[in-house]
Design a protein around this motif. Structure first.
Motif, mmCIF file in Angstrom:
data_model
loop_
_atom_site.group_PDB
_atom_site.id
_atom_site.type_symbol
_atom_site.label_atom_id
_atom_site.label_comp_id
_atom_site.label_asym_id
_atom_site.label_seq_id
_atom_site.Cartn_x
_atom_site.Cartn_y
_atom_site.Cartn_z
ATOM 1 N N HIS A 46 -9.927 -5.917 0.247
ATOM 2 C CA HIS A 46 -9.523 -6.751 1.381
ATOM 3 C C HIS A 46 -10.759 -7.120 2.171
ATOM 4 O O HIS A 46 -11.761 -6.400 2.163
ATOM 5 N N ASP A 47 -10.689 -8.267 2.838
ATOM 6 C CA ASP A 47 -11.796 -8.753 3.674
ATOM 7 C C ASP A 47 -13.129 -8.715 2.937
ATOM 8 O O ASP A 47 -14.155 -8.327 3.486
ATOM 9 N N ASN A 48 -13.095 -9.075 1.640
ATOM 10 C CA ASN A 48 -14.282 -9.133 0.789
ATOM 11 C C ASN A 48 -14.935 -7.761 0.581
ATOM 12 O O ASN A 48 -16.116 -7.657 0.321
ATOM 13 N N ARG A 49 -14.158 -6.691 0.707
ATOM 14 C CA ARG A 49 -14.614 -5.335 0.399
ATOM 15 C C ARG A 49 -13.773 -4.821 -0.761
ATOM 16 O O ARG A 49 -12.577 -5.075 -0.828
ATOM 17 N N THR A 50 -14.415 -4.089 -1.660
ATOM 18 C CA THR A 50 -13.683 -3.582 -2.818
ATOM 19 C C THR A 50 -13.898 -2.085 -2.995
ATOM 20 O O THR A 50 -14.911 -1.537 -2.578
ATOM 21 N N ASP A 111 -10.280 -11.038 -1.231
ATOM 22 C CA ASP A 111 -10.442 -11.843 -0.019
ATOM 23 C C ASP A 111 -9.247 -11.690 0.914
ATOM 24 O O ASP A 111 -8.144 -11.375 0.490
ATOM 25 N N GLY A 112 -9.478 -11.967 2.191
ATOM 26 C CA GLY A 112 -8.406 -11.942 3.185
ATOM 27 C C GLY A 112 -7.679 -10.615 3.184
ATOM 28 O O GLY A 112 -8.303 -9.556 3.166
ATOM 29 N N PRO A 113 -6.332 -10.660 3.170
ATOM 30 C CA PRO A 113 -5.576 -9.406 3.177
ATOM 31 C C PRO A 113 -5.736 -8.623 1.887
ATOM 32 O O PRO A 113 -5.498 -7.429 1.841
ATOM 33 N N GLY A 114 -6.125 -9.310 0.799
ATOM 34 C CA GLY A 114 -6.475 -8.624 -0.437
ATOM 35 C C GLY A 114 -5.309 -8.149 -1.270
ATOM 36 O O GLY A 114 -4.208 -8.671 -1.192
ATOM 37 N N ALA A 115 -5.583 -7.114 -2.080
ATOM 38 C CA ALA A 115 -4.599 -6.585 -3.020
ATOM 39 C C ALA A 115 -4.974 -5.161 -3.400
ATOM 40 O O ALA A 115 -6.067 -4.692 -3.115
ATOM 41 N N ARG A 116 -4.038 -4.515 -4.072
ATOM 42 C CA ARG A 116 -4.272 -3.163 -4.570
ATOM 43 C C ARG A 116 -3.500 -3.002 -5.874
ATOM 44 O O ARG A 116 -2.650 -3.817 -6.203
ATOM 45 N N ALA A 134 -0.369 -7.996 -4.362
ATOM 46 C CA ALA A 134 -1.053 -8.707 -3.278
ATOM 47 C C ALA A 134 -0.489 -8.229 -1.949
ATOM 48 O O ALA A 134 0.681 -7.857 -1.849
ATOM 49 N N ARG A 135 -1.329 -8.225 -0.924
ATOM 50 C CA ARG A 135 -0.878 -7.837 0.416
ATOM 51 C C ARG A 135 -0.374 -9.075 1.164
ATOM 52 O O ARG A 135 -0.946 -9.493 2.144
ATOM 53 N N GLN A 136 0.672 -9.648 0.644
ATOM 54 C CA GLN A 136 1.306 -10.803 1.267
ATOM 55 C C GLN A 136 2.783 -10.470 1.440
ATOM 56 O O GLN A 136 3.370 -9.842 0.561
ATOM 57 N N PRO A 137 3.396 -10.900 2.524
ATOM 58 C CA PRO A 137 4.824 -10.631 2.700
ATOM 59 C C PRO A 137 5.641 -11.208 1.537
ATOM 60 O O PRO A 137 5.382 -12.316 1.072
ATOM 61 N N GLY A 138 6.570 -10.413 1.030
ATOM 62 C CA GLY A 138 7.467 -10.872 -0.012
ATOM 63 C C GLY A 138 6.899 -10.851 -1.415
ATOM 64 O O GLY A 138 7.534 -11.338 -2.337
ATOM 65 N N THR A 139 5.695 -10.293 -1.619
ATOM 66 C CA THR A 139 5.146 -10.234 -2.981
ATOM 67 C C THR A 139 5.603 -8.961 -3.670
ATOM 68 O O THR A 139 5.894 -7.951 -3.033
#
Length: 146
Positions: A46-50, A111-116, A134-139
């Motif tokens: 997230h936020d360009n950190r891995t 990027d942004g909210p990112g993923a896991r 993905a860290r998006q609502p409803g995914t």
């Protein structure tokens, strides 16, 4: 984006796709030789950190670390856009395989909210898969065979 940038990105992703089965087989062979049955790579970005962390299993025993052996790993240098082989520690090759799969199937995942999620290497079945959320609502989690 420009057409030139799109073409360069497409060549990069095509090269990653060509390297994936070769690297997967190299990694499976090395893990089998070390007696490892399964490796799980957890990823978080997230936020360009891995963050990537690997855990290996031998039978019912969890190992904290992947054995310290060296393998050939084919990496794509974005400027050159073609694979380059290099000797790398097996743990680095596994992380590279996971990172390349993320780049190939979910570009911008960090990027942004990112993923896991996780990349699983089942050595006995010689199967690799990635579960991506993905860290998006409803995914919902998406599983991809690698």
């Amino acid at each position: 984006m420009t057409d030139a940038h799109d073409r360069q990105l497409q060549r990069f992703l095509t090269s990653l796709a060509l390297c994936r089965p070769l690297n997967r087989d190299i990694i499976f062979d090395a893990l089998a030789e070390c007696g490892i049955d399964q490796v799980t790579v957890a990823f978080d970005g997230h936020d360009n950190r891995t963050s990537l962390s690997s855990r290996a299993r031998r039978g019912s025993i969890d190992l904290v670390r992947v054995p310290d052996v060296t393998v050939d790993f084919y990496a794509v240098v974005s400027v050159a856009e073609y694979p380059i082989a290099a000797h790398r520690p097996l743990a680095d090759a596994i992380d590279g395989f996971a990172y390349d799969a993320l780049s190939e199937f979910h570009i911008g995942w960090q990027d942004g909210p990112g993923a896991r999620g996780t990349v699983r290497l089942d050595v006995l079945q010689r199967r690799a898969s990635m579960t991506f959320t993905a860290r998006q609502p409803g995914t919902h989690p998406v599983t991809t065979n690698l």
